[in-house]
Design an enzyme around this catalytic site. Structure first.
Site, mmCIF file in Angstrom:
data_model
loop_
_atom_site.group_PDB
_atom_site.id
_atom_site.type_symbol
_atom_site.label_atom_id
_atom_site.label_comp_id
_atom_site.label_asym_id
_atom_site.label_seq_id
_atom_site.Cartn_x
_atom_site.Cartn_y
_atom_site.Cartn_z
ATOM 1 N N ASN A 1 24.665 42.796 2.148
ATOM 2 C CA ASN A 1 24.316 41.697 3.057
ATOM 3 C C ASN A 1 25.244 40.494 2.903
ATOM 4 O OD1 ASN A 1 22.316 43.448 3.666
ATOM 5 N ND2 ASN A 1 20.629 42.234 2.813
ATOM 6 N N HIS B 1 35.956 21.296 47.722
ATOM 7 C CA HIS B 1 35.259 22.260 48.609
ATOM 8 C C HIS B 1 36.244 23.253 49.221
ATOM 9 C CE1 HIS B 1 31.859 19.352 48.536
ATOM 10 N NE2 HIS B 1 32.836 18.470 48.586
ATOM 11 N N SER C 1 49.011 49.770 46.523
ATOM 12 C CA SER C 1 47.833 50.498 46.996
ATOM 13 C C SER C 1 48.200 51.961 47.164
ATOM 14 C CB SER C 1 47.376 49.901 48.333
ATOM 15 O OG SER C 1 46.697 50.863 49.100
ATOM 16 N N LYS D 1 51.033 47.006 50.684
ATOM 17 C CA LYS D 1 50.251 46.129 49.805
ATOM 18 C C LYS D 1 50.941 45.799 48.482
ATOM 19 C CE LYS D 1 46.520 44.795 50.200
ATOM 20 N NZ LYS D 1 45.185 45.314 50.135
ATOM 21 N N GLU E 1 43.034 39.599 39.026
ATOM 22 C CA GLU E 1 41.665 40.037 39.332
ATOM 23 C C GLU E 1 40.988 40.625 38.103
ATOM 24 O OE1 GLU E 1 41.308 42.103 43.350
ATOM 25 O OE2 GLU E 1 43.459 41.955 43.097
#
Ligand code: ARG
Length: 464
Positions: A110, A156, A277, A283, A290
């Site tokens: 422990n 925003h 892709s 792409k 990400e």
């Protein structure tokens, strides 16, 4: 082989249970700390006369051999020995014989595991801290190249007021600086040596705890044996700090993802840090950004797992606590990998200055400056706000911007407007006018860079 604790048992452990409760598959990562800790313990047992000097030397020699065997990949750990602590003890006894059985005098797994994880966390804090410092240095270099790269600042996600790319980068530099400070802070609390707490109530032997702390580079020892074996606060703190690092990386990645869309078109990621892709030939995807954004969830999960594991535990040690390791290790691995790859991604991306500048010119980002201009001519701010609001509406109806209005048109909104209005709403002037400490003007940015550089130079020396 019979268990190190099998004395009071009449039956073998069920093989399913043996596998279930064993932690060697993941806690083997702690072997260096475990052996270093055992060496210090063995030396201390000799110095205090709890075992003889010859026995102590024998143990130390054996442990050093076990260490080099593991380093050299010459060891097969066994599930039946349960965890790294008993595997090492078993390997030691196989090497040095009977005397190996003396190593665990006045010690429990422990306090041993509490020691190992504290040593591990201290080291990892140093490594993550170094990565954070490197990232800040990279951001500073990039910022220095973009002191006059004007871009829109957003609230925003709507264009608000002009800033510079340098200023935007330095915002993240501040966050990573605080992350580093948080880790240093956590390190101070991790830096307490728990051996001597035993299983929970200390030990009857006259240990020299300070000697062990000294040998292992701890600056102090723990002061309550129950707490010493029960506390995993430092692991929670580390994982919380790692979670915030991931929040900061994730927000930055989100911006990089947005900026690399055709809609924003502020940056282009290097081919080496993008992927294609399988179906759509055109792409080029920001997968790295990400993935970092996605991996933040893992680290928050690790933090949640640790908190939940601890919350109902009575003092002192409970086996639940073995579950601390995989979460902690995962948080360490994830945050380190993300920091490393993120730095490379931003160091290689192409910044499209002209597109940033064009975006900063649109969206009426100089509207506040026009209102401030009127305030300087004596108009109360609230009134100036309304006047500029009307001018913006007028522009919107005609698909023009504020720089394109003639002086005559301006006079209709306020007779106080003069020729000097065009300088007041010039985008570069709008940025340069914000030269208060912490602002985007070149002067303020240079001061901020200096301040960060000073902190980075000092941080290195004080992180130990
Ligand atoms: N493998 C255990 C852990 O990681 C070590 C401590 C075990 N202690 C015990 N009393 N069973 O927590």
């Amino acid at each position: 082989m019979s268990k190190l604790w099998s004395g009071r048992f009449q039956k073998e452990t069920d093989c399913l249970v043996e596998d279930f409760h064993s932690s060697i598959s993941f806690d083997k990562r702690l072997y260096k700390y475990d052996i270093k800790g055992s060496i210090a313990h063995a030396q201390m047992l000799g110095r205090t006369g709890i075992i003889s000097a010859a026995e102590s030397e024998e143990l130390v020699r054996g442990l050093e051999e076990v260490l080099s065997d593991i380093d050299g990949g010459r060891v097969e750990f066994t599930v039946s020995a349960e965890d790294i602590h008993m595997n090492v003890e078993q390997l030691l006894t196989a090497k040095v014989g009977e005397v190996g059985k003396k190593l665990h005098t006045a010690r429990s797994r422990n306090d041993q595991v509490a020691l190992d994880i504290r040593m591990y966390v201290k080291d990892e804090i140093d490594q993550v801290g170094a990565l954070l410092r490197q990232l800040q240095a990279d951001l500073l270099s990039l910022a220095e190249k973009h002191m006059d790269t004007v871009m829109p600042g957003y609230t925003h996600l709507q264009r608000a007021q002009p800033v510079t790319f340098a200023h935007h980068l330095l915002a993240y530099c501040q966050m990573f600086g605080r992350d580093e400070a948080r880790l240093r802070d956590c390190r101070r609390r991790t830096d307490e040596m728990p051996l001597g707490a035993g299983a929970l109530a200390g030990t009857t032997f006259p240990l020299d705890r300070e000697f062990v702390a000294d040998q292992l580079g701890f600056s102090s020892i723990t002061w309550n044996s129950l707490d010493a074996v029960s506390d995993r606060d430092f692991a929670v703190e580390f994982t919380a700090a790692a979670s915030l690092i991931m929040v900061h990386l994730s927000r930055f990645c989100e911006e990089i993802i947005l900026w690399s869309t055709a809609e924003f078109d502020f940056i282009e990621l290097d081919d080496a840090y993008s992927t294609g892709s399988s179906m759509m030939p055109q792409k080029k995807n920001p997968d790295v950004a990400e993935l970092i954004r996605g991996k933040s969830g893992r680290v928050f999960g690790d933090l949640q797992a640790l908190l939940t594991m601890l919350k109902g535990l009575p003092l002192a040690y409970n086996k639940d606590m073995q579950e601390d390791k995989e979460s902690l290790f995962d948080a360490v691995d994830t945050v380190k990998k993300c920091l490393l790859v993120f730095g490379r991604m931003i160091n290689t991306m192409r910044v499209k200055k002209d597109n940033m500048a064009a975006a900063a010119k649109g969206g009426f980002t100089c509207a506040t400056d026009l209102a401030d201009y009127l305030v300087r001519k004596g108009v109360p701010f609230r009134e100036a706000h309304a006047v500029v609001g009307k001018a913006v509406f007028y522009c919107l109806e005609q698909a023009r911007n504020l720089e394109q209005l003639s002086l005559e048109e301006y006079k209709k909104f306020s007779p106080l407007v003069e020729e000097d209005v065009y300088e007041a709403i010039n985008i570069k002037c709008c940025v340069e006018a914000r030269r208060l400490t912490g602002g985007p003007a070149a002067k303020a940015v240079i001061d901020a860079i200096d301040k960060i550089r000073q902190r980075l130079a000092g941080g290195k020396a004080s992180s130990r």
